[in-house]
Every structure is written in C-alpha cells, then in structure tokens.
Design a protein around this motif. Sequence first.
Motif, PDB file in Angstrom:
ATOM      1  N   ALA A   1       0.861  -1.302   0.001  1.00 48.43           N
ATOM      2  CA  ALA A   1       0.052  -0.013  -0.082  1.00 48.43           C
ATOM      3  C   ALA A   1       0.880   1.223  -0.019  1.00 48.43           C
ATOM      4  O   ALA A   1       0.844   2.170  -0.640  1.00 48.43           O
ATOM      5  CB  ALA A   1      -0.951   0.076   1.192  1.00 48.43           C
ATOM      6  N   ALA A   2       1.998   1.154   0.675  1.00 53.74           N
ATOM      7  CA  ALA A   2       3.033   2.305   0.654  1.00 53.74           C
ATOM      8  C   ALA A   2       3.450   2.648  -0.748  1.00 53.74           C
ATOM      9  O   ALA A   2       3.628   3.500  -1.218  1.00 53.74           O
ATOM     10  CB  ALA A   2       4.145   2.240   1.700  1.00 53.74           C
TER      11      ALA A   2
ATOM     12  N   LYS B   1       0.753   9.775  -4.621  1.00 52.84           N
ATOM     13  CA  LYS B   1       0.942  11.200  -3.764  1.00 52.84           C
ATOM     14  C   LYS B   1       2.248  11.783  -3.963  1.00 52.84           C
ATOM     15  O   LYS B   1       2.504  13.205  -4.042  1.00 52.84           O
ATOM     16  CB  LYS B   1       0.682  10.663  -2.225  1.00 52.84           C
ATOM     17  N   TYR B   2       3.336  11.137  -4.022  1.00 51.86           N
ATOM     18  CA  TYR B   2       4.720  11.617  -4.008  1.00 51.86           C
ATOM     19  C   TYR B   2       5.482  11.697  -5.189  1.00 51.86           C
ATOM     20  O   TYR B   2       6.388  12.234  -5.667  1.00 51.86           O
ATOM     21  CB  TYR B   2       5.607  10.797  -2.968  1.00 51.86           C
TER      22      TYR B   2
ATOM     23  N   ARG C   1       8.484   8.099   5.239  1.00 49.80           N
ATOM     24  CA  ARG C   1       9.814   7.832   5.644  1.00 49.80           C
ATOM     25  C   ARG C   1      10.536   7.486   4.608  1.00 49.80           C
ATOM     26  O   ARG C   1      11.803   7.853   4.220  1.00 49.80           O
ATOM     27  CB  ARG C   1       9.830   6.593   6.733  1.00 49.80           C
ATOM     28  N   VAL C   2       9.965   6.724   3.475  1.00 51.59           N
ATOM     29  CA  VAL C   2      10.878   6.524   2.231  1.00 51.59           C
ATOM     30  C   VAL C   2      10.840   7.940   1.520  1.00 51.59           C
ATOM     31  O   VAL C   2      12.138   8.055   1.047  1.00 51.59           O
ATOM     32  CB  VAL C   2      10.130   5.422   1.480  1.00 51.59           C
ATOM     33  N   ALA C   3      10.189   8.668   1.363  1.00 58.56           N
ATOM     34  CA  ALA C   3      10.226  10.123   0.579  1.00 58.56           C
ATOM     35  C   ALA C   3      11.229  10.899   1.228  1.00 58.56           C
ATOM     36  O   ALA C   3      11.975  11.532   0.520  1.00 58.56           O
ATOM     37  CB  ALA C   3       8.708  10.754   0.743  1.00 58.56           C
ATOM     38  N   GLY C   4      11.231  10.819   2.725  1.00 57.71           N
ATOM     39  CA  GLY C   4      12.318  11.456   3.409  1.00 57.71           C
ATOM     40  C   GLY C   4      13.664  11.035   2.967  1.00 57.71           C
ATOM     41  O   GLY C   4      14.756  11.869   2.912  1.00 57.71           O
ATOM     42  N   LEU C   5      13.915   9.757   2.966  1.00 54.30           N
ATOM     43  CA  LEU C   5      15.054   9.265   2.736  1.00 54.30           C
ATOM     44  C   LEU C   5      15.730   9.630   1.422  1.00 54.30           C
ATOM     45  O   LEU C   5      16.650  10.139   1.085  1.00 54.30           O
ATOM     46  CB  LEU C   5      15.011   7.623   2.726  1.00 54.30           C
ATOM     47  N   ALA C   6      14.740   9.628   0.361  1.00 54.25           N
ATOM     48  CA  ALA C   6      14.850   9.742  -0.885  1.00 54.25           C
ATOM     49  C   ALA C   6      15.089  11.124  -1.459  1.00 54.25           C
ATOM     50  O   ALA C   6      16.013  11.248  -2.250  1.00 54.25           O
ATOM     51  CB  ALA C   6      13.994   9.267  -1.759  1.00 54.25           C
TER      52      ALA C   6
END
Length: 388
Positions: free
Chosen positions: A213-214, A221-222, A344-349
């Motif tokens: 789902a993420a 969204k991102y 969290r993934v978007a923040g890392l990327a």
Amino acid sequence: MPNASDGGVLLVGPRLDPAHTVTGSRVGFEHAISAFRKKGLKHEIVNTVKGGVARAGSFSVTRAIHTLGLIASFLRKLRGCRTVYLTIGSSLMGFIRDASLIWPSRLMGRRIVLRLYGGGYGMFYSEQPAILRKLIRRTLAQATVIMVEGKLLREQLDFVPEIDRKIRVVPNGLPDDLLPGTSGPKLLPDGAPFRLLYLANMIESKGYLDLLAACRILREKYSLPIRCDFCGAFIKTAVDGADLSGEEAGRRFHDLVDRWGLSDVVEFHGVVGGELKTRLHVESHAFVLPTRYPWEGQPIVIIEALAFGTPVIATPYRGIPEEVIDGYNGAFVDPGAPEQIADRVAGLARDPDGYRQLSANALAHFARNFTQEVHFDQVVAAVCGEDG
C-alpha cells in the motif's frame, strides 16, 4: 567429525532445508552448528523438524509422529554427551517435545542450555491453564542457561525461577551464505528508482501488505520513482486470523499489484538465496519490515540489511529497537501505517547527505553488534562456559 559421544555438546534444533520454508529459528540453529564446526568443538546434531511449515503455530499429526522419532534419536545420543543445547518452541506441541528432552537430560545430570528465538513465549505461557503453567515453570527451571536474542526479549521469561541467574543475552549474527563485501556507505541513486526490499516470510502480520500500500502512495501522492522487491514464501499462520491458504494469499497479493497499477514497480521473487539474495541487498536503498508478528524476536533479515549498509524502516517491536535506532540507522513506523512508510521513504530519497549517514551508521552498528565472529564467540561461551 567430532561428536557428543566424546563428551561434547548435543545440538538439538530445527535444520534448514533448501526445499522448505526458511524461519528465523532454523537460520539461528544453523548459526550454532557453524559456531561449533568452525571452532572445532565436539558436537552431534538432532534435527527437530521434518518438512516445511504449512501453517505456523498449528498442530500437525505428521509433526507429532516425527517428534516421537526425534525423542528416540535424542535418547540414544544423550548418554555420551556432557551438554545439551536445545532450541525450544513456543507452542504446546513444542513444549511437550521440549519437556520430553529436558527431563531425561536433567535426570542424567547434563548441563542444559535452552535457546529461545522469537518473542512469543510469554504469550504462549499466559494462555495455558494453571496446572500446565506450573509444569512449564518447573521444566524450564531445569536449565543451566537460557539464551535469548536481546535484552528487550528477557521479560517473556520472567516467570522462570531464578531467571536472572540463568539468562544470557546472545544477539543473532550474519548467516554463512551472505558476504556483503561493502567498501563504504550507500549513496542515493542518480536518476534511477529508489529501491525497496522486503525479505521475510509473506505472513500478513509481518506487514507486506502495508508496504505494498505504501508503494501505491509513493507513486500517487509523492510521484517518487521506486522499485520494490518482495521475497519470501506465503504462509498461513495460526495467529493472523485469516482463512486464506498460502496459495490464496499469493493470488490476493498479485491481484492487488494489478489493481493498483504496480506491476511495473513491484516484483515478487519467492524464496531467494545465494547470488540473487546478495544482489538484491546490494541494490536496495531501504529495507522495510513493518512487522507486528506475534512471535517476532530479533529478525535476522534486519541484521542482513545492516551488513550491507541499508537503512531500515521497521516497527519498534519486540527486539527490533536493538537493531534499528530511529534516526541513526533507520526509521520507525507504527504497525498498519502505510502512509508513515511512504513518508519515511520519501524523506530518505530527498536527503542525500542524511541517507549516506544512515547507511554509514548501519554498517557501524552491524560491525559492533552482529558480526558472525561476535555471535560465534557468544554462543560458544554461553553453551560451554562456566555458570554464574
């Protein structure tokens, strides 16, 4: 080959079988065998499992018949050994088997070392009637040493008499089949997709559907270019409350991939090992395990990710906070929260410098705590060392 008949150690636990399901306890038991082999210590082995795992935590007539056979094999080998090392189970059938091995060992005056993998023993114990709880307490009290994977997993055995004197914390280590060979921290991909890796049994409470789902959220969204590799076997457990078989769960997963338009970014590999497993670790940018699995302990798959310098996104559950430190070598999310995973993934990327530091910290945390050498030394010391 050294053996227990010369006064060595009788190693009792579940062996790995390439044809069947991989579990943490099986991998951990292979670690113990490797420790004794590589250090040239006398030992003999009794395998406590036969075949695969069709439904984790459930009763099986075939398993019961196999248990009778392994008890007979154990009793034949027990006479010559000095120490018994036993990987204990967290189910009623497992306890019956374990008690059948512990009490003869006690009567023959053997040193008894129990190894517990996972974090579900307290739950199992609390669900039993009073008379059985008393038997469990008395049986585990016969142990000289009880080994757990981490400090956070000690409390599940607080009911055992004199547990503070018996307990030893022995974290897991890196499996034999992985050679990270990394020369430094990872960097973010330059124009290529951000790669996510899920590598564990495909059990719903381990969170694989939350990660799926993420992936949908990250795309819609991102607008983040991603690729997500799922690895593992679909397993029906006795605790997830789902009526789906492993085959049905697999079909549902692939149906969701198609329905959500993720077939070009999600790939399912099944059970992996060898070069493919190493390549997936090398190429991944984040390892994701949003687990709430009731029997979770200190996942070896997270140790594998750290060894490759891969930041980890996981739940702060059971023994995981000893592997993952939020903001240091990874990030925590709540169970059942795909939005948080995506965030969290978007923040890392989007933070190259921060990502590189997380990767460097992952390598450092692994080197301090989870190398094979550290693990082997701790296992042998706990099994063969002096008490007290």
